[in-house]
Structures are given as structure tokens and as C-alpha cells.
Motif scaffolding. Structure first.
Motif, PDB file in Angstrom:
ATOM      1  N   ASN A  79       0.832  -1.211   0.000  1.00 32.18           N
ATOM      2  CA  ASN A  79       0.000   0.000   0.000  1.00 32.18           C
ATOM      3  C   ASN A  79       0.859   1.251   0.000  1.00 32.18           C
ATOM      4  O   ASN A  79       0.551   2.224  -0.694  1.00 32.18           O
ATOM      5  CB  ASN A  79      -0.936  -0.003   1.213  1.00 32.18           C
ATOM      6  N   ARG A  80       1.931   1.229   0.770  1.00 27.11           N
ATOM      7  CA  ARG A  80       2.828   2.392   0.831  1.00 27.11           C
ATOM      8  C   ARG A  80       3.509   2.621  -0.519  1.00 27.11           C
ATOM      9  O   ARG A  80       3.641   3.750  -0.976  1.00 27.11           O
ATOM     10  CB  ARG A  80       3.862   2.162   1.929  1.00 27.11           C
ATOM     11  N   ILE A  81       3.917   1.549  -1.180  1.00 29.38           N
ATOM     12  CA  ILE A  81       4.548   1.669  -2.494  1.00 29.38           C
ATOM     13  C   ILE A  81       3.551   2.229  -3.499  1.00 29.38           C
ATOM     14  O   ILE A  81       3.867   3.127  -4.274  1.00 29.38           O
ATOM     15  CB  ILE A  81       5.109   0.309  -2.959  1.00 29.38           C
ATOM     16  N   MET A  82       2.334   1.713  -3.478  1.00 31.65           N
ATOM     17  CA  MET A  82       1.312   2.187  -4.418  1.00 31.65           C
ATOM     18  C   MET A  82       1.002   3.658  -4.182  1.00 31.65           C
ATOM     19  O   MET A  82       0.750   4.410  -5.121  1.00 31.65           O
ATOM     20  CB  MET A  82       0.027   1.360  -4.265  1.00 31.65           C
ATOM     21  N   LYS A  83       1.013   4.099  -2.938  1.00 32.06           N
ATOM     22  CA  LYS A  83       0.674   5.479  -2.590  1.00 32.06           C
ATOM     23  C   LYS A  83       1.798   6.448  -2.949  1.00 32.06           C
ATOM     24  O   LYS A  83       1.547   7.539  -3.447  1.00 32.06           O
ATOM     25  CB  LYS A  83       0.386   5.548  -1.094  1.00 32.06           C
ATOM     26  N   ASP A  84       3.040   6.056  -2.704  1.00 31.77           N
ATOM     27  CA  ASP A  84       4.162   6.984  -2.835  1.00 31.77           C
ATOM     28  C   ASP A  84       4.877   6.943  -4.174  1.00 31.77           C
ATOM     29  O   ASP A  84       5.751   7.759  -4.420  1.00 31.77           O
ATOM     30  CB  ASP A  84       5.196   6.699  -1.728  1.00 31.77           C
ATOM     31  N   THR A  85       4.544   6.024  -5.047  1.00 30.47           N
ATOM     32  CA  THR A  85       5.271   5.875  -6.296  1.00 30.47           C
ATOM     33  C   THR A  85       4.447   6.446  -7.446  1.00 30.47           C
ATOM     34  O   THR A  85       3.287   6.090  -7.619  1.00 30.47           O
ATOM     35  CB  THR A  85       5.590   4.394  -6.563  1.00 30.47           C
ATOM     36  N   PRO A  86       5.052   7.308  -8.261  1.00 32.47           N
ATOM     37  CA  PRO A  86       4.298   7.949  -9.342  1.00 32.47           C
ATOM     38  C   PRO A  86       4.158   7.106 -10.606  1.00 32.47           C
ATOM     39  O   PRO A  86       3.620   7.590 -11.590  1.00 32.47           O
ATOM     40  CB  PRO A  86       5.119   9.208  -9.625  1.00 32.47           C
ATOM     41  N   ILE A  87       4.632   5.882 -10.634  1.00 30.80           N
ATOM     42  CA  ILE A  87       4.509   5.075 -11.849  1.00 30.80           C
ATOM     43  C   ILE A  87       3.191   4.324 -11.846  1.00 30.80           C
ATOM     44  O   ILE A  87       2.532   4.206 -10.821  1.00 30.80           O
ATOM     45  CB  ILE A  87       5.709   4.105 -12.003  1.00 30.80           C
ATOM     46  N   GLU A  88       2.821   3.791 -13.036  1.00 28.84           N
ATOM     47  CA  GLU A  88       1.521   3.148 -13.185  1.00 28.84           C
ATOM     48  C   GLU A  88       1.353   1.958 -12.246  1.00 28.84           C
ATOM     49  O   GLU A  88       0.394   1.856 -11.510  1.00 28.84           O
ATOM     50  CB  GLU A  88       1.293   2.678 -14.635  1.00 28.84           C
ATOM     51  N   ASN A  89       2.249   1.004 -12.330  1.00 23.57           N
ATOM     52  CA  ASN A  89       2.178  -0.189 -11.486  1.00 23.57           C
ATOM     53  C   ASN A  89       3.497  -0.315 -10.737  1.00 23.57           C
ATOM     54  O   ASN A  89       4.458  -0.873 -11.251  1.00 23.57           O
ATOM     55  CB  ASN A  89       1.917  -1.434 -12.334  1.00 23.57           C
TER      56      ASN A  89
END
Length: 115
Positions: A79-89
Motif C-alpha cells: 500500500n505504501r509503495i502504491m501510494k508513494d510511487t508515481p509510476i503506473e504499477n
């Protein structure tokens, strides 16, 4: 067998016959066999006791709690990676890794692996 040739084996058997006599050799072999069987049984008893204690309720509860905690941590990290990363996946970052690798190779030249 243990680096002993045929001649040495015959010599060892001859010495054993001379020391103990032909009537004592079967008794010695029988005693050694019983001792090895008792050792094997004791080893199997110890193994089964360890396995029985390891399958107890406390261990089962502990492993399920541990698995739950690991799964919670994994979900929080994702969840933290999905929230903080600006790439699609963000969980599939091989494209970004390859871009960084190409940029690095452009600066330094191809990476040569040494064996």
C-alpha cells in the motif's frame, strides 16, 4: 570399504580370531548388533518426540499468528509503495530498473561480469 583392501581385511579378521577365538566372535557380533538396534530405536524415539512436541497447539497458534503478521506487513508495504510511487504499477518496476541500467551503462560502458 574405508580404503582397506582384501589383504588387510583378511589380516584384521585373522587378528580378531586370534584375540577372541572362534567361539566368541558370534557373541561379539550379536552384542554389537543389539547395541546398534538400541541406538537406532533411541534415535527414532527422540525424533518422534520432537515431532510430536512440534505439532502441538502452541506451535500451530504461533505460526498462524506469525503468518498473519507477515501478511499484514506485506500488505502495508505494498500500500505504501502504491501510494508513494508515481509510476503506473509500482509493483512491476522492471521497466524503470532497465532504464536506470541503460543510463548507467551509457555513463560507464557495458558491465562485464567476471567469473
Amino acid at each position: 570399504m574405508f580404503g582397506i583392501g582384501g589383504g588387510e581385511l583378511i589380516f584384521i579378521i585373522f587378528i580378531a580370531l586370534m584375540l577372541f577365538g572362534a567361539d566368541k566372535i558370534p557373541d561379539i557380533a550379536r552384542t554389537l548388533g543389539k547395541g546398534m538396534a538400541q541406538l537406532k530405536n533411541a534415535t527414532n524415539d527422540i525424533k518422534s518426540e520432537i515431532q510430536n512436541s512440534a505439532t502441538g497447539q502452541e506451535l500451530t497458534q504461533l505460526t498462524s499468528d506469525f503468518s498473519k503478521e507477515v501478511e499484514d506487513i506485506k500488505q502495508n508495504v505494498q500500500n505504501r509503495i502504491m501510494k508513494d510511487t508515481p509510476i503506473e504499477n509500482p509493483l512491476d518496476i522492471t521497466k524503470e530498473i532497465n532504464e536506470v541500467k541503460e543510463n548507467f551503462e551509457d555513463l560507464t560502458g557495458p558491465i562485464k561480469r567476471q567469473m
